[in-house]
Design a protein around this motif. Structure first.
Motif, mmCIF file in Angstrom:
data_model
loop_
_atom_site.group_PDB
_atom_site.id
_atom_site.type_symbol
_atom_site.label_atom_id
_atom_site.label_comp_id
_atom_site.label_asym_id
_atom_site.label_seq_id
_atom_site.Cartn_x
_atom_site.Cartn_y
_atom_site.Cartn_z
ATOM 1 N N PRO A 1 62.189 79.446 3.060
ATOM 2 C CA PRO A 1 62.889 78.429 2.258
ATOM 3 C C PRO A 1 62.758 78.615 0.749
ATOM 4 C CG PRO A 1 61.675 77.397 4.037
ATOM 5 C CD PRO A 1 61.299 78.848 4.035
ATOM 6 N N ASP A 2 61.603 79.048 0.277
ATOM 7 C CA ASP A 2 61.450 79.192 -1.175
ATOM 8 C C ASP A 2 62.338 80.306 -1.728
ATOM 9 O OD1 ASP A 2 59.815 80.991 0.199
ATOM 10 O OD2 ASP A 2 58.277 81.017 -1.352
ATOM 11 N N VAL A 3 62.477 81.396 -0.990
ATOM 12 C CA VAL A 3 63.347 82.493 -1.415
ATOM 13 C C VAL A 3 64.802 82.041 -1.366
ATOM 14 C CG1 VAL A 3 64.161 84.832 -0.876
ATOM 15 C CG2 VAL A 3 61.724 84.262 -0.669
ATOM 16 N N ARG A 4 65.188 81.432 -0.258
ATOM 17 C CA ARG A 4 66.565 80.959 -0.083
ATOM 18 C C ARG A 4 66.941 79.951 -1.166
ATOM 19 N NH1 ARG A 4 66.099 78.526 4.709
ATOM 20 N NH2 ARG A 4 65.637 76.572 3.650
ATOM 21 N N ASP A 5 66.084 78.960 -1.388
ATOM 22 C CA ASP A 5 66.393 77.909 -2.357
ATOM 23 C C ASP A 5 66.478 78.456 -3.778
ATOM 24 O OD1 ASP A 5 66.391 76.193 -0.193
ATOM 25 O OD2 ASP A 5 64.419 75.334 -0.648
ATOM 26 N N TYR A 6 65.606 79.379 -4.106
ATOM 27 C CA TYR A 6 65.643 79.964 -5.442
ATOM 28 C C TYR A 6 66.910 80.796 -5.630
ATOM 29 C CZ TYR A 6 64.116 82.161 -9.757
ATOM 30 O OH TYR A 6 64.037 82.602 -11.052
ATOM 31 N N ALA A 7 67.283 81.567 -4.615
ATOM 32 C CA ALA A 7 68.501 82.373 -4.703
ATOM 33 C C ALA A 7 69.732 81.485 -4.850
ATOM 34 C CB ALA A 7 68.639 83.272 -3.470
ATOM 35 N N LEU A 8 69.776 80.392 -4.118
ATOM 36 C CA LEU A 8 70.915 79.475 -4.226
ATOM 37 C C LEU A 8 70.990 78.853 -5.619
ATOM 38 C CD1 LEU A 8 70.735 77.747 -0.737
ATOM 39 C CD2 LEU A 8 72.518 79.304 -1.563
ATOM 40 N N ALA A 9 69.854 78.487 -6.176
ATOM 41 C CA ALA A 9 69.838 77.917 -7.529
ATOM 42 C C ALA A 9 70.231 78.966 -8.562
ATOM 43 C CB ALA A 9 68.460 77.352 -7.834
ATOM 44 N N LEU A 10 69.719 80.168 -8.415
ATOM 45 C CA LEU A 10 69.992 81.240 -9.360
ATOM 46 C C LEU A 10 71.465 81.642 -9.351
ATOM 47 C CD1 LEU A 10 68.131 82.790 -11.280
ATOM 48 C CD2 LEU A 10 67.938 84.554 -9.528
ATOM 49 N N ALA A 11 72.114 81.491 -8.221
ATOM 50 C CA ALA A 11 73.518 81.881 -8.081
ATOM 51 C C ALA A 11 74.484 80.908 -8.748
ATOM 52 C CB ALA A 11 73.874 82.017 -6.593
#
Length: 82
Positions: free
Chosen positions: A63-73
């Motif tokens: 979840p931390d990787v997924r959530d960060y990638a979604l925010a960064l995008a």
């Protein structure tokens, strides 16, 4: 000068910001998630602008990787130096 830059950004309908968001997300994921399941499909969805598919391909990632990638995008994200 700043006014000209702002006008140019408005004229491109946010395409420059979106491209920058895709590039920074790609750099993060290529180093961090290159071996994760669905990585290539997620990257294809990212650059295609398919936000739901991008999120869906990362559903099984930590979840931390997924959530960060979604925010960064997100194109409106303010990063250091901007």
């Amino acid at each position: 000068m700043r006014r000209l830059v702002d006008e140019a950004r408005r004229a491109d309908s946010g395409q420059t910001d979106r491209k920058a968001a895709h590039e920074r997300t790609y750099r993060l994921l290529s180093g961090l998630a290159g071996n994760f399941p669905g990585y290539e499909e997620a990257i294809h969805a990212l650059f295609a602008g398919a936000d739901k598919a991008f999120a869906g391909r990362m559903a099984v990632w930590p979840p931390d990787v997924r959530d960060y990638a979604l925010a960064l995008a997100q194109p409106n994200l303010k990063t250091e130096g901007s």
